[in-house]
Structure formats: C-alpha cells, structure tokens
Write a protein that holds these residues in place. Structure first.
Motif, PDB file in Angstrom:
ATOM      1  N   GLU A 106      31.855 -55.514  80.321  1.00  0.00           N
ATOM      2  CA  GLU A 106      30.868 -55.203  81.354  1.00  0.00           C
ATOM      3  C   GLU A 106      31.074 -55.982  82.653  1.00  0.00           C
ATOM      4  O   GLU A 106      30.775 -55.474  83.736  1.00  0.00           O
ATOM      5  CB  GLU A 106      29.447 -55.469  80.840  1.00  0.00           C
ATOM      6  N   TRP A 206      23.339 -42.258  77.574  1.00  0.00           N
ATOM      7  CA  TRP A 206      22.978 -43.354  78.469  1.00  0.00           C
ATOM      8  C   TRP A 206      22.171 -44.349  77.647  1.00  0.00           C
ATOM      9  O   TRP A 206      21.014 -44.117  77.314  1.00  0.00           O
ATOM     10  CB  TRP A 206      22.173 -42.825  79.643  1.00  0.00           C
ATOM     11  N   ARG A 208      20.137 -47.509  76.293  1.00  0.00           N
ATOM     12  CA  ARG A 208      19.196 -48.549  76.709  1.00  0.00           C
ATOM     13  C   ARG A 208      19.546 -49.851  75.980  1.00  0.00           C
ATOM     14  O   ARG A 208      18.802 -50.355  75.143  1.00  0.00           O
ATOM     15  CB  ARG A 208      17.749 -48.133  76.434  1.00  0.00           C
ATOM     16  N   SER A 209      20.702 -50.366  76.307  1.00  0.00           N
ATOM     17  CA  SER A 209      21.151 -51.637  75.738  1.00  0.00           C
ATOM     18  C   SER A 209      20.413 -52.784  76.409  1.00  0.00           C
ATOM     19  O   SER A 209      19.732 -52.607  77.428  1.00  0.00           O
ATOM     20  CB  SER A 209      22.650 -51.800  75.960  1.00  0.00           C
ATOM     21  N   MET A 212      21.583 -53.014  79.990  1.00  0.00           N
ATOM     22  CA  MET A 212      21.089 -51.953  80.861  1.00  0.00           C
ATOM     23  C   MET A 212      19.610 -52.146  81.185  1.00  0.00           C
ATOM     24  O   MET A 212      19.183 -51.961  82.338  1.00  0.00           O
ATOM     25  CB  MET A 212      21.321 -50.590  80.212  1.00  0.00           C
ATOM     26  N   HIS A 215      19.402 -54.794  83.703  1.00  0.00           N
ATOM     27  CA  HIS A 215      19.858 -54.295  85.009  1.00  0.00           C
ATOM     28  C   HIS A 215      18.719 -53.627  85.771  1.00  0.00           C
ATOM     29  O   HIS A 215      18.592 -53.808  86.993  1.00  0.00           O
ATOM     30  CB  HIS A 215      21.010 -53.309  84.806  1.00  0.00           C
ATOM     31  N   PHE A 233      17.609 -41.620  84.359  1.00  0.00           N
ATOM     32  CA  PHE A 233      17.503 -42.528  83.216  1.00  0.00           C
ATOM     33  C   PHE A 233      16.541 -41.961  82.176  1.00  0.00           C
ATOM     34  O   PHE A 233      16.470 -42.452  81.052  1.00  0.00           O
ATOM     35  CB  PHE A 233      17.037 -43.904  83.690  1.00  0.00           C
ATOM     36  N   SER A 236      17.923 -41.307  78.739  1.00  0.00           N
ATOM     37  CA  SER A 236      18.498 -42.441  78.008  1.00  0.00           C
ATOM     38  C   SER A 236      18.003 -42.504  76.570  1.00  0.00           C
ATOM     39  O   SER A 236      16.989 -41.906  76.206  1.00  0.00           O
ATOM     40  CB  SER A 236      18.193 -43.746  78.730  1.00  0.00           C
TER      41      SER A 236
END
Length: 304
Positions: A106, A206, A208-209, A212, A215, A233, A236
């Motif tokens: 990343e 997408w 949702r870690s 993320m 972020h 989003f 996600s």
C-alpha cells in the motif's frame, strides 16, 4: 457454513488485516484450523507500521469457532516458509486450503505515476512482496497440499481477469502485480489438476479494510459517512464477504469446476448464497463497469 470445514487445515498467508483476516475468520467460522501468518505481532511491527497483529487474527478465528494459530512469517524468507510448512505437517499432517493473500504494498505505489517517474526501488519492492512471496509460499506448501485430493489454492488479487485485461490499474507496478497473480492461479491449476486439487484467483470488490476506512476517516459503523466524499463507496464490502467466498469454495465438493478461473466475491455470492454482514450481496466489479466507469451517478440499486 458452521462445521463444514471441521477437521480441515488452512494456511492464510498474509492474514494480519484486511481480506486475509476476513478469510481466516470465515474459515474458522466453518470449523477449520487456520494458520494465520504475517510479519506484525504484538511484539514487533512490519514496515507497514500498522497496529493490527496476527495474534488478534488468530484469536478472532478461535472465537468464530475454529482453531486460530498465529505464526510470524516473512514470506520472502524461504527458510521461514519452509519451517512453517514443516510445522503444519508435524502438527496436523495435512494442508487442505492455501490462501496466498500476501501484499503489503500500500505504501509503495504512486497513483497514475508512469514507470519512468515512479520510484524504481519502491516498485521492485512491491513486486517482490506481491509476487515472489506467493511463489515461495506455494513452492513449499504445495507438496503437502497434494498429499490429499481435494486441496484448494486461492490466489487473492485485485480485479478480475476480464477487468484487468482492459483497464490500467493505478500504476505500472500495481498493474503488473495484480495481473501476475491472476496468471499464477491459472498456472497452478494446470499443475494441480493431475493431483485432483484446484487453484483459483479471487478478488474482493471495494474493500472496507482497516486502511481504507482510515483513509476516509470513518469506522465500520460509520462507513456511509464516506459517501459524501466518494459516492461510489456505496458498493463497498467488508473483509468478511471475501472470507465467506473462500469458505464456500473450500466447502464445495465440486470446487474443481472453478479450477483456473478468475472469480469475485460478488459472483460467488450469487452462486453459493452467502451475504455480507449486512445481508446484502454487493457485486462491485459489475457495478464498476456499468456505473462508475460509465460515468453514471452512484446508484447501487440492483448491485447489492
């Protein structure tokens, strides 16, 4: 899926956070024994300098109903990987599922930076983390996996084969890494077929870690607040969704039908019937093509 993988042993390589953690926990919820590997422990952090640890992942696996085993491993270090597989064989005598989710890139790629302007050192480090680690892990783990028919290898990437074939993915190095993993799954499938084992590539949507969510300055509970900044989003998904995709594959007696293919969490949800934690079935890659890339306003109707 409760109990469907009782007695099965899985190695989730790269399970410290994100998709890897979601996969490890979902396999545990299905009853599997899961070796969760990564570089960050409560005593030592990797170059990512993140707070998530492999011990936390293992504990979540156990709470979910499986047996979680944390193992600190740098998958670029061949001897560490060899020793890990020897330990699995010594302690359980089998390996039923190998998930190659190692990433850690990343902080190493620059968005839309052409090859000649990108840091070469960072780009080459990214490729080592994203490609070499998968090769090394499979090299040592596959001889144990093929001792029993029905073994499964899941190569985790970003993007389906169809999508990545026609779209530039962020940067030269990121694009190459994520496409290479797709081909690695195909090649392993060819070599495993004679042993009645299966390899697939799998991509979440997408995600949702933890990174993320950070972020966007939101939490899992408040993730919809991020839609004001990025409306798309809305499509996600949580790491649990791709985790349930892997658990469904691992529990499918006819998993060989997928051998060599590029799959997505949303695609498999429609086949196996699992949902994300909110009960929805986001289909991010179809949404990306038909809505986001098409320049349409965000509307997830019919896509989750």
């Amino acid at each position: 899926m409760s109990g469907a993988l009782q007695g099965k042993v899985a190695l989730v390589a790269g399970a410290t956070r994100g998709a890897g953690r979601g996969i490890a926990v979902a396999l545990g919820a299905a009853g599997a024994t899961v070796y969760a590997t990564g570089r960050t422990t409560r005593a030592q952090r990797s170059e990512m300098d993140r707070p998530e640890t492999i011990e936390e992942t293992a504990e979540q696996v156990t709470r979910a109903g499986g047996q979680g085993i944390a193992a600190q491993v740098d998958h670029l270090e061949r001897e560490q990987v060899r020793e890990l597989v020897a330990r699995i064989e010594r302690e359980h005598g089998r390996l039923d599922v190998l998930v190659n989710d190692i990433w850690g890139g990343e902080l190493l790629f620059a968005w839309n930076s052409p090859l000649w302007e990108h840091s070469l050192d960072n780009g080459m480090r990214l490729l080592r983390l994203a490609i070499d680690t998968h090769i090394i892990t499979s090299f040592y783990a596959l001889p144990l996996l093929i001792k029993r028919p029905g073994g499964l290898v899941v190569e985790i990437t970003d993007g389906t084969a169809d999508y990545n074939a026609g779209h530039y993915r962020v940067s030269f190095f990121y694009d190459l890494a994520k496409t290479a993993v797709l081909r690695m799954a195909f090649a392993q499938a060819e070599e495993l077929r004679a042993h009645r084992c299966t390899a697939v590539a799998l991509t979440p949507g997408w995600l949702r870690s933890e990174i993320m969510l950070e972020h966007f300055g939101v939490t899992e509970e408040s993730w919809r607040d991020a839609l004001a900044k990025e409306p798309h989003f809305a499509i996600s998904e949580t790491p649990a969704y791709v985790g349930r995709a892997v658990a469904a594959l691992a529990g499918d007696p006819e998993v060989a039908r997928w051998s060599g293919q590029s799959l997505s969490s949303g695609q498999l949800a429609r086949v196996y019937g699992f949902t994300d934690v909110d009960g929805s079935q986001p289909d991010a890659w179809r949404y990306l093509v038909e809505v986001q890339d098409a320049g349409k306003p965000s509307d997830v109707t019919g896509y989750r």
